[in-house]
Scaffold this active site. Structure first.
Site, PDB file in Angstrom:
ATOM      1  CB  CYS A 124      -1.007   0.004   1.140  1.00 17.09           C
ATOM      2  SG  CYS A 124      -0.335  -0.380   2.760  1.00 17.09           S
ATOM      3  CE  LYS A 197      -3.637  -4.534   8.435  1.00 16.90           C
ATOM      4  NZ  LYS A 197      -2.454  -4.194   7.631  1.00 16.90           N
ATOM      5  CD  GLU A 235      -7.270 -15.232   7.255  1.00 16.80           C
ATOM      6  OE1 GLU A 235      -6.131 -15.638   6.966  1.00 16.80           O
ATOM      7  OE2 GLU A 235      -8.052 -14.731   6.413  1.00 16.80           O
ATOM      8  CE  LYS A 250      -2.509  -3.017  11.990  1.00 16.60           C
ATOM      9  NZ  LYS A 250      -1.884  -2.838  10.713  1.00 16.60           N
TER      10      LYS A 250
END
Ligand code: PBG
Ligand code: ZN
Length: 321
Positions: A124, A197, A235, A250
């Protein structure tokens, strides 16, 4: 016998007794300090979006590394801030040998060889559109993104990174990185995926600081829905199966339940990220000693929930007490 026989208040009678029975202590050794590395030499500039953080490179970054190490903090997490003009739709600056992350890793390792250098691995900051992966049409192309991340991870390892932390929640990223690192001879380099996340509003200050806010966010197409705890554990389980060395959750404070569940379910070392929006919120809530108390309380609760290590912008301040 007088009622009641069990009086837990006895355990709180004096500071010394409270100290003896304290279950959780956050020390400098539990903390990871983020570092923002610009693509410019010898920089030392404030990063106004996140309180107290600075853009550091060259000599000021070397000084920061020595200070962090002297405080007993074992690791830093490096973010790259390339020039706007270096960003493109292929995110090619992400794997440049002289990119901001790669330069920072060499500087950090030279200045403080014993400091563990973790690199944030995402696209990103390097795409002109600001999305965490390469686009095909209006979608993020998972597998094309993996190939780009493999090259970037190898370039981080070549610069001397100890740990690679993929933060983009691409499917299969841990296995694909492990393969690329091993093929390039970096079998000793760890992976520390941001396994669980969540698509969170609490990343706002970071996104603004790194100038990586896509016009139309597609975060919900890769990051977890905050409503899903079972999927978060799924995950984590997949990442461990793919060879992750350290798993991360997170944002930390809104995910204490996930931290606790992960701690009970998986033996892997567990990291938690106290993110920018939560940090800024706590910073603004009080000043001086009161602020320190708020920050310390939350870090203690994150560790109590099950985290072995905490990424926090407050690491230096917490460690200097
Ligand atoms: C992605 C990345 C982000 C953060 C760390 N790595 C932003 C995102 O996922 O949208 C957020 C950190 C914070 O808010 O403190 N490179
Ligand atoms: Zn990203």
């Amino acid at each position: 016998m007088t009622f009641p026989a069990t009086r837990l208040r006895r355990l709180r009678t004096t500071p010394a007794i409270r100290d003896m029975v304290r279950e959780t202590r956050v020390t400098a050794h539990d903390l990871i300090m983020p570092v923002f590395a610009p693509a410019a030499p010898d920089t030392n500039q404030p990063l106004p979006q996140i309180h107290g953080m600075r853009l550091l490179s060259g000599a000021p970054l070397a000084a920061e590394a020595r200070e962090i190490q002297a405080l007993g903090i074992p690791a830093v997490l490096v973010f790259g801030m390339p020039h706007k003009t270096a960003r493109n739709d292929a995110a090619s600056a992400a794997h440049a040998a002289d990119g901001p992350i790669q330069d920072a890793v060499r500087t950090l390792k030279r200045a403080a060889p014993g400091l563990t250098v973790i690199t944030d691995l995402c696209l990103c900051e390097f795409t002109d559109h600001g999305h965490c992966g390469l686009l095909r049409g209006d979608r993020i192309d998972n597998d094309a993104t993996l190939a780009c991340l493999q090259r970037a991870a190898v370039s981080h390892a070549e610069a001397g990174a100890d740990v690679i932390a993929p933060s983009g929640m691409m499917d299969g990223v841990v296995r694909s990185l492990r393969q690329a690192l091993d093929d390039a001879g970096h079998t000793h380099v760890l992976t520390m995926p941001y396994s669980a996340k969540f698509a969170s509003g609490f990343y706002g200050p970071f996104k603004s600081a790194t100038d990586s806010i896509p016009g139309e966010s597609r975060h919900a197409t890769h990051q977890l829905d905050p409503a899903n705890a079972d999927q978060a554990l799924h995950e984590i389980e997949l990442d461990i199966g793919e060879g992750a060395d350290i798993i991360m959750v997170k944002p930390a404070l809104p995910s204490l339940d996930i931290l606790r569940a992960a701690r009970e379910r998986f033996p892997a070392p567990l990291a938690a990220y106290q993110v920018s929006g939560v940090y800024n919120m706590l910073w603004q809530a009080a000043e001086g000693e009161d602020r320190h108390r708020l920050m310390s309380e939350i870090l203690t609760c994150i560790k109590r929930a099950g985290a072995d290590m905490i990424v926090t912008y407050y690491a230096k301040q917490a460690a200097s007490r």
